[in-house]
Design a protein around this motif. Structure first.
Motif, PDB file in Angstrom:
ATOM      1  N   PHE A 139       7.889   2.034  10.134  1.00  0.00           N
ATOM      2  CA  PHE A 139       8.610   1.969   9.322  1.00  0.00           C
ATOM      3  C   PHE A 139       8.294   2.179   8.062  1.00  0.00           C
ATOM      4  O   PHE A 139       9.063   2.840   7.463  1.00  0.00           O
ATOM      5  N   ASN A 140       7.126   1.332   7.382  1.00  0.00           N
ATOM      6  CA  ASN A 140       6.824   1.248   5.887  1.00  0.00           C
ATOM      7  C   ASN A 140       6.942   2.434   5.439  1.00  0.00           C
ATOM      8  O   ASN A 140       6.913   2.770   3.837  1.00  0.00           O
ATOM      9  N   VAL A 141       6.090   3.490   5.683  1.00  0.00           N
ATOM     10  CA  VAL A 141       5.562   4.671   5.187  1.00  0.00           C
ATOM     11  C   VAL A 141       6.941   5.314   4.926  1.00  0.00           C
ATOM     12  O   VAL A 141       6.673   6.081   4.038  1.00  0.00           O
ATOM     13  N   LEU A 142       7.527   5.142   6.460  1.00  0.00           N
ATOM     14  CA  LEU A 142       8.708   6.065   6.025  1.00  0.00           C
ATOM     15  C   LEU A 142       9.420   6.118   5.065  1.00  0.00           C
ATOM     16  O   LEU A 142      10.143   6.515   3.835  1.00  0.00           O
ATOM     17  N   GLY A 143       9.926   4.773   4.797  1.00  0.00           N
ATOM     18  CA  GLY A 143      10.751   3.953   3.398  1.00  0.00           C
ATOM     19  C   GLY A 143      10.618   4.185   2.129  1.00  0.00           C
ATOM     20  O   GLY A 143      10.952   4.821   1.091  1.00  0.00           O
ATOM     21  N   LEU A 151       0.577  -0.819   0.158  1.00  0.00           N
ATOM     22  CA  LEU A 151       0.228   0.115   0.080  1.00  0.00           C
ATOM     23  C   LEU A 151       1.007   1.217   0.246  1.00  0.00           C
ATOM     24  O   LEU A 151       0.597   2.954  -0.987  1.00  0.00           O
ATOM     25  N   THR A 152       2.114   1.430   0.856  1.00  0.00           N
ATOM     26  CA  THR A 152       2.815   2.369   0.622  1.00  0.00           C
ATOM     27  C   THR A 152       3.489   2.440  -0.741  1.00  0.00           C
ATOM     28  O   THR A 152       3.793   3.634  -0.765  1.00  0.00           O
ATOM     29  N   MET A 153       3.791   1.787  -1.462  1.00  0.00           N
ATOM     30  CA  MET A 153       3.801   2.261  -2.837  1.00  0.00           C
ATOM     31  C   MET A 153       3.117   2.660  -3.541  1.00  0.00           C
ATOM     32  O   MET A 153       3.720   3.790  -4.657  1.00  0.00           O
ATOM     33  N   GLY A 154       1.954   3.272  -3.140  1.00  0.00           N
ATOM     34  CA  GLY A 154       0.836   3.956  -3.280  1.00  0.00           C
ATOM     35  C   GLY A 154       1.564   5.526  -3.887  1.00  0.00           C
ATOM     36  O   GLY A 154       1.643   6.357  -4.389  1.00  0.00           O
ATOM     37  N   LEU A 172      -2.270   9.804   7.362  1.00  0.00           N
ATOM     38  CA  LEU A 172      -3.141   9.991   7.945  1.00  0.00           C
ATOM     39  C   LEU A 172      -4.118   9.105   7.552  1.00  0.00           C
ATOM     40  O   LEU A 172      -4.694   8.020   8.765  1.00  0.00           O
ATOM     41  N   LEU A 173      -3.949   8.368   6.380  1.00  0.00           N
ATOM     42  CA  LEU A 173      -4.277   7.353   6.125  1.00  0.00           C
ATOM     43  C   LEU A 173      -3.528   5.787   6.467  1.00  0.00           C
ATOM     44  O   LEU A 173      -5.102   4.949   6.960  1.00  0.00           O
ATOM     45  N   PHE A 174      -2.576   5.998   6.547  1.00  0.00           N
ATOM     46  CA  PHE A 174      -1.968   4.304   7.288  1.00  0.00           C
ATOM     47  C   PHE A 174      -2.043   4.626   9.041  1.00  0.00           C
ATOM     48  O   PHE A 174      -2.262   3.481   9.498  1.00  0.00           O
ATOM     49  N   LEU A 175      -2.374   5.561   9.724  1.00  0.00           N
ATOM     50  CA  LEU A 175      -2.949   5.260  10.890  1.00  0.00           C
ATOM     51  C   LEU A 175      -3.761   4.958  10.851  1.00  0.00           C
ATOM     52  O   LEU A 175      -4.166   4.178  12.413  1.00  0.00           O
ATOM     53  N   ALA A 176      -5.095   5.469  10.410  1.00  0.00           N
ATOM     54  CA  ALA A 176      -6.203   5.114  10.603  1.00  0.00           C
ATOM     55  C   ALA A 176      -6.044   3.508  10.306  1.00  0.00           C
ATOM     56  O   ALA A 176      -6.827   2.910  11.134  1.00  0.00           O
ATOM     57  N   ILE A 177      -5.528   2.935   9.108  1.00  0.00           N
ATOM     58  CA  ILE A 177      -5.425   1.527   8.933  1.00  0.00           C
ATOM     59  C   ILE A 177      -5.245   0.874  10.010  1.00  0.00           C
ATOM     60  O   ILE A 177      -5.258  -0.648  10.272  1.00  0.00           O
ATOM     61  N   GLY A 178      -3.990   1.178  10.533  1.00  0.00           N
ATOM     62  CA  GLY A 178      -2.953   0.273  11.995  1.00  0.00           C
ATOM     63  C   GLY A 178      -3.415   0.685  12.995  1.00  0.00           C
ATOM     64  O   GLY A 178      -3.750  -1.067  13.824  1.00  0.00           O
ATOM     65  N   THR A 179      -4.444   1.494  13.136  1.00  0.00           N
ATOM     66  CA  THR A 179      -4.981   1.083  14.125  1.00  0.00           C
ATOM     67  C   THR A 179      -6.764  -0.232  14.287  1.00  0.00           C
ATOM     68  O   THR A 179      -6.842  -1.128  15.345  1.00  0.00           O
ATOM     69  N   VAL A 180      -7.358  -0.312  13.343  1.00  0.00           N
ATOM     70  CA  VAL A 180      -7.866  -1.431  13.124  1.00  0.00           C
ATOM     71  C   VAL A 180      -6.832  -2.241  12.800  1.00  0.00           C
ATOM     72  O   VAL A 180      -7.314  -3.446  13.548  1.00  0.00           O
TER      73      VAL A 180
END
Length: 454
Positions: free
Chosen positions: A150-154, A70-73, A99-107
């Motif tokens: 970690f993956n979002v930063l990458g 997903l972070t490839m997007g 913001l997008l990945f914060l919501a996904i991570g919580t779920v």
């Protein structure tokens, strides 16, 4: 800040290799990061704990693969913007991604905590390893937000052509994880639970230090708190580009989860042996994996700049260099798998099982030198939906059926079960070849224009 002007000008292969090398080292350290859990547990604990780490880590690998896809997007969108000369849009892309990945991570955190027991049952975790598997999933699940950060930063830094920061992040995580494993598993004897706790702690420390480093860096775009504002259009672009890749990675991991479940049903020794083999395979597949990530960013920038010719040259160079390394690694995997397995286990039966399974991966090592580079090319071109489709076909129409059929043939051969993976790769390569030829045929009829995500 790493200069990425060489992506769209001048030589092709040397800038690509220079960009891929830090990614390769990062993948090596990330593979070490996961392999150390297996290595330390294999040396200090019994086969049940090894099986628990094998099964539980595959569950977490599934989550991580989905997030990485997903972070490839973010990587492709950011790279495309820079290649098109719109670097000023970078802050908005990064803010929405956070913001997008914060919501996904919580779920995902809630899902892993609540469904750890059903997941372990679904994976047919051996009775000797069941409780440890559940505990491993729950502890790692509690650190999902750190894994995502970690993956979002990458993804962000690969998009701007900087592969050094992800390497630094993984280095910090790897060293911390090694220390944590030796302390919690080797000294305190916590087994699989200790390995999981060390993993979460390492991710957390790495993210915190990486953020401190970023605050002192000069970025090619401005970023402030004002960018942390939801924009449906930009979020949709990230999801539209990343979701097909994430779905493909998720389904591929699910297919390997299915294979793990099939092997788990054969007993704790085959389960532990395949778990050890899979860790070794992570090292064997490092070079094509690095090229897949590097190609995505390299091609995205060149397509944004209207230079598809450079993208094709990069593809040819990546395949050639990846295959040269693949031949060497394939030889060692096929003829010296037992020697490699001894690094992760002491039980002779587990070592023999791992060596048998590795012979099948030796074949796949040659094939993925082509497949992973081609997938990176298609990702960079924005053809992520096709990447998803070919992955689904390989996973669910080849890999799972073949592995199940081979598990029913008596006497069961782990080499036979492992052949499901190269069989899947062959089918995926055929699909990619047909699609690539179709694209070239269409380009002859329609003049090429810069691919810019709008």
């Amino acid at each position: 800040m790493e200069n990425n002007n060489g992506f769209t000008e001048g030589k092709v292969l040397s800038p690509l290799i220079r960009f891929a090398l830090p990614i390769l080292f990062a993948i090596f350290l990330q593979t070490m990061y996961g392999a150390v859990d297996m290595l330390v547990v294999g040396q200090f604990c019994h086969a049940g704990e090894v099986s628990a780490v094998s099964t539980g880590s595959w569950m977490m690998q599934t989550v991580t693969s989905f997030i990485t896809g997903l972070t490839m997007g973010t990587t492709v969108l950011l790279g495309n913007r820079i290649g098109a000369g719109k670097a000023q849009d970078g802050g908005r892309v990064v803010g929405i991604s956070i913001l997008l990945f914060l919501a996904i991570g919580t779920v995902l955190t809630l899902v892993l905590e609540l469904l750890a027991v059903p997941f372990a049952r679904m994976m047919q975790a051996p009775q000797e390893a069941f409780d440890s598997t559940v505990l491993y999933i729950r502890i790692c699940g509690a650190g999902t937000l750190f894994i995502i950060a970690f993956n979002v930063l990458g993804g962000v830094f690969r998009g701007i052509g900087n592969a050094k920061l992800p390497l630094i992040s993984v280095s910090i995580a790897c060293v911390t994880n090694i220390v944590g494993d030796l302390l919690l598993v080797g000294v305190f004897g916590w087994g699989a639970a200790g390995a999981a706790a060390a993993t979460v702690l390492a991710q957390a420390i790495s993210v915190v230090i990486s953020i401190l480093i970023i605050r002192r860096m000069e970025l090619p775009f401005s970023f402030s708190k004002q960018n942390l504002r939801w924009e449906r259009h930009t979020a949709g672009q990230v999801v539209r580009l990343g979701l097909p890749i994430a779905t493909q990675d998720l389904l591929v991991c699910i297919s390997f989860l299915a294979i793990t479940a099939i092997v788990n049903a054969l007993g704790v020794i085959p389960s532990a042996g395949v778990g050890v083999a899979e860790k070794i395979c992570g090292f064997v597949l490092m070079v094509p994996s690095a090229y897949m990530q590097a190609m995505s960013a390299f091609v995205a920038q060149n397509m944004g700049a209207g230079r598809p010719d450079r993208a094709k040259k990069a593809l040819a160079g990546a395949i050639g260099t990846s295959l040269a390394v693949g031949v060497v690694l394939s030889y060692f995997s096929f003829f010296h798998g037992g020697l490699l397995a001894q690094l992760f286990a002491r039980d002779a039966a587990v070592i023999a099982a791992a060596a048998e399974y590795l012979k099948a991966y030796a074949i796949d090592c040659l094939l993925v030198s082509f497949l992973f580079c081609i997938m990176g090319y298609f990702n960079g071109c924005g053809r992520t939906t096709f990447v998803m489709i070919q992955g689904i076909v390989g996973a669910f129409f080849v890999r799972i059926p073949v592995s199940w059929i081979m598990s029913q043939v008596q006497p069961v051969s782990l080499f036979g079960v492992g052949l499901a993976t190269p069989a899947s790769t062959v089918v995926q390569l055929l699909l990619c070849a047909v699609y690539f030829i179709w694209l070239r045929h269409r380009e002859k009829k329609v003049p090429a224009v810069p691919f810019v995500v709008e």
